[in-house]
Design a protein around this motif. Sequence first.
Motif, short mmCIF file in Angstrom:
data_model
loop_
_atom_site.label_atom_id
_atom_site.label_comp_id
_atom_site.label_asym_id
_atom_site.label_seq_id
_atom_site.Cartn_x
_atom_site.Cartn_y
_atom_site.Cartn_z
N HIS A 1 51.32 -22.78 -15.92
CA HIS A 1 52.00 -21.91 -16.74
C HIS A 1 51.24 -20.33 -15.82
O HIS A 1 52.67 -19.90 -15.58
CB HIS A 1 52.05 -21.73 -18.50
N ARG A 2 50.49 -20.28 -15.92
CA ARG A 2 49.79 -19.07 -14.77
C ARG A 2 50.30 -18.67 -13.94
O ARG A 2 50.45 -17.76 -13.75
CB ARG A 2 48.14 -19.34 -14.99
N LEU B 1 53.82 -17.24 -13.94
CA LEU B 1 53.66 -15.79 -14.88
C LEU B 1 53.71 -15.38 -13.57
O LEU B 1 54.26 -13.92 -13.36
CB LEU B 1 52.84 -15.98 -16.28
N GLU C 1 44.50 -13.31 -15.62
CA GLU C 1 45.48 -14.23 -16.36
C GLU C 1 44.89 -12.95 -17.46
O GLU C 1 46.49 -12.91 -18.48
CB GLU C 1 44.90 -15.80 -17.02
N GLU C 2 44.03 -12.79 -17.62
CA GLU C 2 44.02 -11.45 -19.06
C GLU C 2 44.90 -10.55 -18.22
O GLU C 2 45.32 -9.98 -19.69
CB GLU C 2 42.89 -11.26 -19.75
N LEU D 1 48.74 -12.02 -18.81
CA LEU D 1 49.21 -11.95 -20.57
C LEU D 1 49.51 -10.15 -20.80
O LEU D 1 50.06 -10.34 -21.57
CB LEU D 1 48.51 -12.76 -21.16
N LEU E 1 52.31 -11.34 -24.02
CA LEU E 1 52.66 -12.82 -24.39
C LEU E 1 50.97 -13.28 -24.61
O LEU E 1 49.62 -12.98 -23.77
CB LEU E 1 52.49 -13.39 -23.29
N HIS E 2 50.71 -14.11 -25.82
CA HIS E 2 49.30 -15.11 -25.92
C HIS E 2 49.13 -16.06 -25.24
O HIS E 2 50.53 -16.32 -24.22
CB HIS E 2 49.72 -15.25 -27.43
N PRO E 3 48.25 -16.32 -24.78
CA PRO E 3 48.15 -17.38 -24.29
C PRO E 3 48.89 -18.86 -23.87
O PRO E 3 49.10 -19.06 -25.80
CB PRO E 3 46.53 -18.00 -24.24
#
Length: 196
Positions: A116-117, A120, A132-133, A136, A141-143
């Motif tokens: 997923h990461r 993105l 990732e922070e 997102l 987006l939320h995790p």
Amino acid sequence: LPVNFASDTSITVTCRGEALPIVSEARYLGLQVASKIGLQASISKLEQRFWAAWDDVKRRYSNLRCAHRVALLLDLYLACLPPLISYGCEVWAFRAFKGRSTSSSHLASTKLLGLHRRVLSQILGVPGTTPEEIILFELGLHPLWATWLLRMARFWNSMAEMRPNALHHRILIHNLDMAINDVRETFAGTLLAQLK
């Protein structure tokens, strides 16, 4: 019966008076689960299906030349791919498993969270090392983990609302009892730990 029952031959669950047999393999929510290797094989198949679907999306839509390319690709991705790798997460998202070649346990979901990461970051066009922070935040987006936790809670509540004599309700209560009183690693116990 759930795989974690297989190691305890003293447990018997019946349905309409008939004892349910303990098996080494079972299919649940579309995932094939084997007692020897846990969910590892199922996760690998989900990974293959995920990349095949994403490659198809990229082949069809990555060449969009418009100001909203990122937003369009993101909407398309979120509609198609996370549901694929989230399917059956009520069973595997919070379960630890041991691979044949390693003695250390880790969450079965780690690999899928990584997929997923990576996608993105591809949609944003940033390096794969980007935290990732940041990804997102930029995408609003939320995790994916938060989505799974919500689905797990809904699954838990739907089972808890069943009639007390319903088979799935009885299995849930027994699973919870093993987690609390016998301090065993169970579905219910793992969910409780995550909620805490």
